[in-house]
Motif scaffolding. Structure first.
Motif, PDB file in Angstrom:
ATOM      1  N   GLU A  95      33.427 -32.504  73.671  1.00  0.00           N
ATOM      2  CA  GLU A  95      32.891 -33.800  73.236  1.00  0.00           C
ATOM      3  C   GLU A  95      32.569 -34.706  74.423  1.00  0.00           C
ATOM      4  OE1 GLU A  95      32.280 -34.645  70.084  1.00  0.00           O
ATOM      5  OE2 GLU A  95      33.025 -32.780  69.254  1.00  0.00           O
ATOM      6  N   GLU A  96      33.429 -34.665  75.419  1.00  0.00           N
ATOM      7  CA  GLU A  96      33.293 -35.611  76.533  1.00  0.00           C
ATOM      8  C   GLU A  96      32.832 -34.916  77.811  1.00  0.00           C
ATOM      9  OE1 GLU A  96      33.957 -38.957  76.152  1.00  0.00           O
ATOM     10  OE2 GLU A  96      34.214 -38.500  74.035  1.00  0.00           O
ATOM     11  N   LEU A  97      31.944 -35.593  78.510  1.00  0.00           N
ATOM     12  CA  LEU A  97      31.486 -35.060  79.797  1.00  0.00           C
ATOM     13  C   LEU A  97      31.673 -36.125  80.859  1.00  0.00           C
ATOM     14  CD1 LEU A  97      28.057 -33.377  79.008  1.00  0.00           C
ATOM     15  CD2 LEU A  97      30.146 -32.209  79.617  1.00  0.00           C
ATOM     16  N   SER A  98      32.073 -35.710  82.051  1.00  0.00           N
ATOM     17  CA  SER A  98      32.175 -36.684  83.136  1.00  0.00           C
ATOM     18  C   SER A  98      30.804 -36.813  83.799  1.00  0.00           C
ATOM     19  CB  SER A  98      33.196 -36.197  84.171  1.00  0.00           C
ATOM     20  OG  SER A  98      32.709 -35.055  84.810  1.00  0.00           O
ATOM     21  N   THR A  99      30.613 -37.863  84.588  1.00  0.00           N
ATOM     22  CA  THR A  99      29.331 -38.075  85.261  1.00  0.00           C
ATOM     23  C   THR A  99      29.011 -36.883  86.169  1.00  0.00           C
ATOM     24  OG1 THR A  99      29.994 -40.368  85.322  1.00  0.00           O
ATOM     25  CG2 THR A  99      28.046 -39.797  86.592  1.00  0.00           C
ATOM     26  N   LYS A 100      30.059 -36.418  86.845  1.00  0.00           N
ATOM     27  CA  LYS A 100      29.896 -35.298  87.759  1.00  0.00           C
ATOM     28  C   LYS A 100      29.398 -34.060  87.006  1.00  0.00           C
ATOM     29  CE  LYS A 100      32.748 -33.649  91.560  1.00  0.00           C
ATOM     30  NZ  LYS A 100      34.109 -33.604  92.059  1.00  0.00           N
ATOM     31  N   GLU A 101      29.998 -33.826  85.835  1.00  0.00           N
ATOM     32  CA  GLU A 101      29.580 -32.672  85.027  1.00  0.00           C
ATOM     33  C   GLU A 101      28.138 -32.861  84.537  1.00  0.00           C
ATOM     34  OE1 GLU A 101      34.069 -31.595  83.454  1.00  0.00           O
ATOM     35  OE2 GLU A 101      32.720 -32.746  82.158  1.00  0.00           O
ATOM     36  N   GLY A 102      27.817 -34.104  84.185  1.00  0.00           N
ATOM     37  CA  GLY A 102      26.452 -34.427  83.739  1.00  0.00           C
ATOM     38  C   GLY A 102      25.432 -34.086  84.800  1.00  0.00           C
ATOM     39  N   TYR A 103      25.707 -34.495  86.033  1.00  0.00           N
ATOM     40  CA  TYR A 103      24.810 -34.199  87.150  1.00  0.00           C
ATOM     41  C   TYR A 103      24.682 -32.699  87.342  1.00  0.00           C
ATOM     42  CZ  TYR A 103      23.588 -38.657  89.265  1.00  0.00           C
ATOM     43  OH  TYR A 103      23.020 -39.871  89.520  1.00  0.00           O
ATOM     44  N   ALA A 104      25.826 -32.028  87.328  1.00  0.00           N
ATOM     45  CA  ALA A 104      25.815 -30.578  87.553  1.00  0.00           C
ATOM     46  C   ALA A 104      25.017 -29.870  86.466  1.00  0.00           C
ATOM     47  CB  ALA A 104      27.244 -30.049  87.594  1.00  0.00           C
ATOM     48  N   ILE A 105      25.126 -30.348  85.217  1.00  0.00           N
ATOM     49  CA  ILE A 105      24.392 -29.711  84.115  1.00  0.00           C
ATOM     50  C   ILE A 105      22.883 -29.880  84.309  1.00  0.00           C
ATOM     51  CG2 ILE A 105      23.877 -29.893  81.639  1.00  0.00           C
ATOM     52  CD1 ILE A 105      26.911 -30.564  81.285  1.00  0.00           C
ATOM     53  N   VAL A 106      22.475 -31.117  84.629  1.00  0.00           N
ATOM     54  CA  VAL A 106      21.040 -31.387  84.777  1.00  0.00           C
ATOM     55  C   VAL A 106      20.447 -30.586  85.934  1.00  0.00           C
ATOM     56  CG1 VAL A 106      19.330 -33.134  85.332  1.00  0.00           C
ATOM     57  CG2 VAL A 106      21.169 -33.665  83.757  1.00  0.00           C
ATOM     58  N   VAL A 107      21.058 -30.719  87.109  1.00  0.00           N
ATOM     59  CA  VAL A 107      20.506 -30.034  88.286  1.00  0.00           C
ATOM     60  C   VAL A 107      20.617 -28.514  88.108  1.00  0.00           C
ATOM     61  CG1 VAL A 107      20.615 -29.829  90.794  1.00  0.00           C
ATOM     62  CG2 VAL A 107      21.097 -32.015  89.710  1.00  0.00           C
ATOM     63  N   GLY A 108      21.772 -28.079  87.601  1.00  0.00           N
ATOM     64  CA  GLY A 108      21.974 -26.647  87.378  1.00  0.00           C
ATOM     65  C   GLY A 108      20.976 -26.097  86.372  1.00  0.00           C
ATOM     66  N   SER A 109      20.753 -26.830  85.280  1.00  0.00           N
ATOM     67  CA  SER A 109      19.799 -26.367  84.265  1.00  0.00           C
ATOM     68  C   SER A 109      18.414 -26.186  84.863  1.00  0.00           C
ATOM     69  CB  SER A 109      19.702 -27.375  83.122  1.00  0.00           C
ATOM     70  OG  SER A 109      20.927 -27.488  82.483  1.00  0.00           O
ATOM     71  N   TRP A 110      18.022 -27.173  85.670  1.00  0.00           N
ATOM     72  CA  TRP A 110      16.683 -27.105  86.255  1.00  0.00           C
ATOM     73  C   TRP A 110      16.550 -25.891  87.176  1.00  0.00           C
ATOM     74  CZ3 TRP A 110      14.704 -31.915  84.479  1.00  0.00           C
ATOM     75  CH2 TRP A 110      13.329 -31.907  84.360  1.00  0.00           C
ATOM     76  N   LEU A 111      17.554 -25.690  87.999  1.00  0.00           N
ATOM     77  CA  LEU A 111      17.500 -24.570  88.939  1.00  0.00           C
ATOM     78  C   LEU A 111      17.524 -23.233  88.199  1.00  0.00           C
ATOM     79  CD1 LEU A 111      19.865 -25.852  91.770  1.00  0.00           C
ATOM     80  CD2 LEU A 111      17.395 -25.656  91.856  1.00  0.00           C
ATOM     81  N   VAL A 112      18.429 -23.127  87.217  1.00  0.00           N
ATOM     82  CA  VAL A 112      18.541 -21.860  86.472  1.00  0.00           C
ATOM     83  C   VAL A 112      17.259 -21.617  85.665  1.00  0.00           C
ATOM     84  CG1 VAL A 112      19.822 -20.661  84.650  1.00  0.00           C
ATOM     85  CG2 VAL A 112      21.055 -21.903  86.399  1.00  0.00           C
ATOM     86  N   ALA A 113      16.695 -22.686  85.090  1.00  0.00           N
ATOM     87  CA  ALA A 113      15.441 -22.541  84.338  1.00  0.00           C
ATOM     88  C   ALA A 113      14.341 -21.990  85.245  1.00  0.00           C
ATOM     89  CB  ALA A 113      15.026 -23.892  83.763  1.00  0.00           C
TER      90      ALA A 113
END
Lengths: 275, 481
Positions: free
Chosen positions: B62-80
């Motif tokens: 349910e909860e995400l930290s800011t750090k996790e948010g950044y990692a998800i966005v940047v990681g998603s873009w790179l993996v995509a």
């Protein structure tokens, strides 16, 4: 709807998760293997096609050269050595047909890549065959006789005819057949280059599958470590502390699946023991 | 930071990408199982498998930290970008490893630069995948994941903080789950309308759909080697201009306009500046082109200049003319458009007109403050006072942008390219525009660049797409508290 989709993927049992993970890895392995076999078969088939084409080209060139040499040999015997045996006349006639047939096949083969080369080869072969036919049907002798009737001092004979007319055309056709061989091998060279490219491409899906499998295995290792090994190690340590030092069992250990049940049971036992 | 949670969210993004690969395979199937069918199907299978794995193991959070948010966005873009290479690599043709990476990054970052010498040689399935990557990139890989996220509330908000630039976030007055609805509603609606209009103006269904996807993603991928110049149709150009202009406006403001709210495009100072800039630059370039005899009539000059100005400003990169042949004034103005770009909160990249507007206001206030040292002067946009933190971030962003553009130019120059090519390629990649000038002009491509430069260009594209700091932060995550 999205929650329903998410539910499909949610598995609440460690053993089932492991089974799914292993099945995925095995599927990928089988998939990579099947891909390799399929691609190798394709490359093998392409290689076979190129080798067949190369062999056919060499055979064709050999047929043309053999027919041409046969014709040349017959003409030399008749025109230069003055041996007008019917054997050589028949040989000359049969060589004309053989040369025609092989040239037609060769022209068809190279016409797609170089229509100009095919036309040159056919024209050159027509010249040689026309001269040979003229000699075999006695037309050359008739022309020489006519020349002698006009000018009785002339020394122009079949030997001269061979050197002045036939030999040049013969040399020209022989050169064109050599060119045909070189051209057809060059064309095959392109196919070979394409094949090396294809081989490289054939490896790509397999390589990608392997990379994906590596990532999946790494993820599997990571998830096993955090969801299985770590909690077990912590529970073991905490249980050891309880047995040795009578320290209360660590309630902060985060577990899931069957491990959670195990943790609860250990907790119950340790609590009963403490009482 | 919980790495497993980051992996789970990236897994969801991969499921979406796999779905688009399957859709592209279906397009290939409808076109008589063209040569891209098998590569697309295979890529979809591998991508889906990669994505499903974390979904099976990691529970919903349910909860995400800011750090996790950044990692998800940047990681998603790179993996995509990485999985986006699969169909290209398996298909072959002009796609070497670096070329496939370049095309994939160019699509997902909506840059639209290409390494393909013969785009028309591509099968339809692959062309659709190319347009899909641009469309997915346009809305943001993470935004897709958010739509299906079963977790609600805070985690969504956390991700949109990273995905949208800070200025855009401040301009939104909606709850985060409404933001997602706005993006999907406006984006999908705009794409659908553009497709129908292009179809009714002579394009086939396939070309209309792919061009609409590309225009709304402000990517600029075309199915033709001559881009939009191929069609030579004023009506098609007009439709694409409309689509690009709208895609370059803050999506929240578009939604507000449609739903009849107060903060609409007619009241927005940023949108007024944006539209004003497009009109003024188009007219000035048209006059320059007509004056120098590049085009025989003023009508033709304004047609081409307006299309190119909109294309560069919205970071699309479609082309109707070879801008290398245009006047120096036109080239300089187009470079200015490449740097400034469209509004924050849109699918466009670059510096954004919002930042330029605020920077100009900060400069004006600075001059006023020197005249009246005791005065209290605030910087306002649309009547809202911008706090010092935002102003400082904007100025830092502009400095970082200029520095990165210079670094890019130096790297290009090191490989022996002229100043025009080096500088324009650098800013065009950083702003996710696509075509530049010189050897990377609107009618050229990036095919002849050495592999190292292609890689540098893709890094610039990623840095630009992730608003510079989003990408840089990834390397400092360990020391980030």
């Amino acid at each position: 709807m999205f929650k329903k989709i998410a539910k499909i993927f949610s598995i609440n049992s460690m053993s089932r998760r492991m089974r799914v993970a292993f099945t995925s890895i095995i599927l990928l392995l089988i998939f990579s293997g099947a891909m390799s076999l399929f691609e190798l078969e394709r490359v093998g088939h392409d290689t076979e096609k190129i080798l067949d084409a190369s062999r056919e080209n060499i055979e064709l060139a050999e047929q043309m050269i053999t027919a041409l040499n046969k014709q040349n040999n017959a003409i030399i015997h008749m025109a230069v050595m003055r041996n007008n045996s019917p054997l050589y006349i028949n040989e000359c006639k049969s060589s004309i047909n053989e040369l025609d047939q092989s040239i037609n096949i060769a022209c068809e083969r190279i016409a797609k890549s170089s229509k100009e080369s095919a036309d040159m080869l056919r024209s050159s072969s027509n010249c040689v065959n026309t001269l040979a036919r003229e000699y075999a049907t006695g037309q050359v002798h008739a022309e020489l006789r006519a020349m002698r009737e006009i000018d009785s001092t002339t020394t122009y004979n079949t030997h001269n005819w061979y050197i002045d007319q036939y030999n040049d055309e013969y040399m020209d056709l022989a050169q064109r057949i050599t060119n045909f061989m070189a051209d057809s091998q060059d064309l095959l060279g392109n196919d070979v280059n394409q094949l090396s490219h294809t081989a490289q491409r054939a490896v790509t899906p397999v390589f990608i599958s392997l990379v994906v499998m590596l990532v999946v295995v790494l993820m599997f290792y990571y998830f096993m470590r955090i969801y299985l090994i770590k909690p077990i190690l912590r529970m073991n340590r905490s249980l050891g502390n309880f047995i040795t030092y009578k320290m209360p069992f660590d309630n902060t250990i985060k577990c899931r699946d069957e491990l959670e049940t195990m943790r609860e049971r250990i907790k119950t036992i340790t609590e009963k023991q403490q009482l | 930071m919980r790495l497993q949670v980051v992996i789970r969210y990236i897994g969801m993004v991969l499921q979406f990408i796999a779905a688009f690969m399957l859709a592209s395979a279906a397009v290939s199937m409808l076109n008589g199982y063209d040569s891209s069918y098998y590569p697309l199907l295979l890529s979809a299978f591998l991508t889906a498998l990669l994505g499903i794995f974390p979904l099976i193991f990691v529970d919903r959070t349910e909860e995400l930290s800011t750090k996790e948010g950044y990692a998800i966005v940047v990681g998603s873009w790179l993996v995509a970008c990485v999985v986006g290479m699969f169909p290209y690599l398996i298909w072959g043709g002009e796609f070497s490893l670096i070329n496939a990476w370049f095309e994939s990054v160019s699509g997902f970052t909506t840059t639209g630069a290409s390494i393909l010498n013969d785009i028309e040689a591509l099968p339809k399935g692959l062309l659709f995948w190319r347009a899909s990557s641009a469309w997915i990139g346009g809305i943001g890989v993470v935004m897709f994941a958010l739509v299906i996220l079963p977790s609600l509330g805070k985690s969504r908000h956390m991700l949109s903080n990273v995905e949208l630039s800070t200025i855009a976030k401040d301009n939104f007055h909606y709850r985060s789950n409404v933001i997602i609805r706005i993006l999907i509603f406006v984006y999908a609606g705009l794409t659908l309308i553009t497709t129908l209009l292009l179809k009714s103006n002579g394009m086939g269904w396939f070309d209309a759909t792919t061009h609409a996807m590309s225009a709304c993603g402000t990517c600029g991928f075309s199915n033709k080697n001559d881009s939009i110049a191929f069609y030579d149709s004023a009506s098609i150009e007009a439709i694409l201009i409309g689509a690009m202009v709208l895609a370059g406006i803050h999506f929240g403001i578009l939604y507000a306009t449609i739903t009849g709210r107060k903060n609409n495009i007619f009241r927005s100072e940023v949108v007024r500046t944006y539209i004003g800039m497009l009109i003024i630059v188009s007219v000035v370039i048209a006059i320059s082109l007509y004056h120098d005899g590049i085009y025989s009539s003023f009508g033709e000059s304004i047609r081409h200049s307006s299309f190119q100005v909109v294309s560069y400003t919205t970071t699309s990169g479609f082309a109707t003319a070879d801008t290398n042949l245009w006047t120096p004034l036109a080239i300089i103005l187009l470079m200015f458009c490449t740097v400034v770009c469209a509004c924050a909160g849109s699918t466009a990249g670059g510096m954004k007109i919002d930042r330029l507007l605020i920077a100009i206001k900060v400069l004006r206030n600075r001059i006023k403050l020197q005249q009246h040292p005791n005065a209290v002067i605030r910087t306002k946009v649309d009547g809202v006072v911008q706090d010092d933190g935002v102003l400082s971030l904007i100025m830092t962003f502009i400095v970082a942008y200029i520095m990165l553009a210079l670094i890019g130019t130096i790297i290009y120059a090191m490989f022996g390219y002229d100043l025009m090519t080096s500088f324009s390629a650098s800013i065009t990649c950083l702003s996710n525009v696509g075509p530049g000038f010189g050897e990377v002009g609107s009618m050229n491509n990036y095919a002849d660049l050495p592999a190292a430069l292609k890689f540098t260009s893709t890094m610039l594209m990623l840095i630009g797409r992730l608003e510079i700091f989003g990408f840089i932060q990834l390397f400092f995550m360990k020391s980030w508290r």
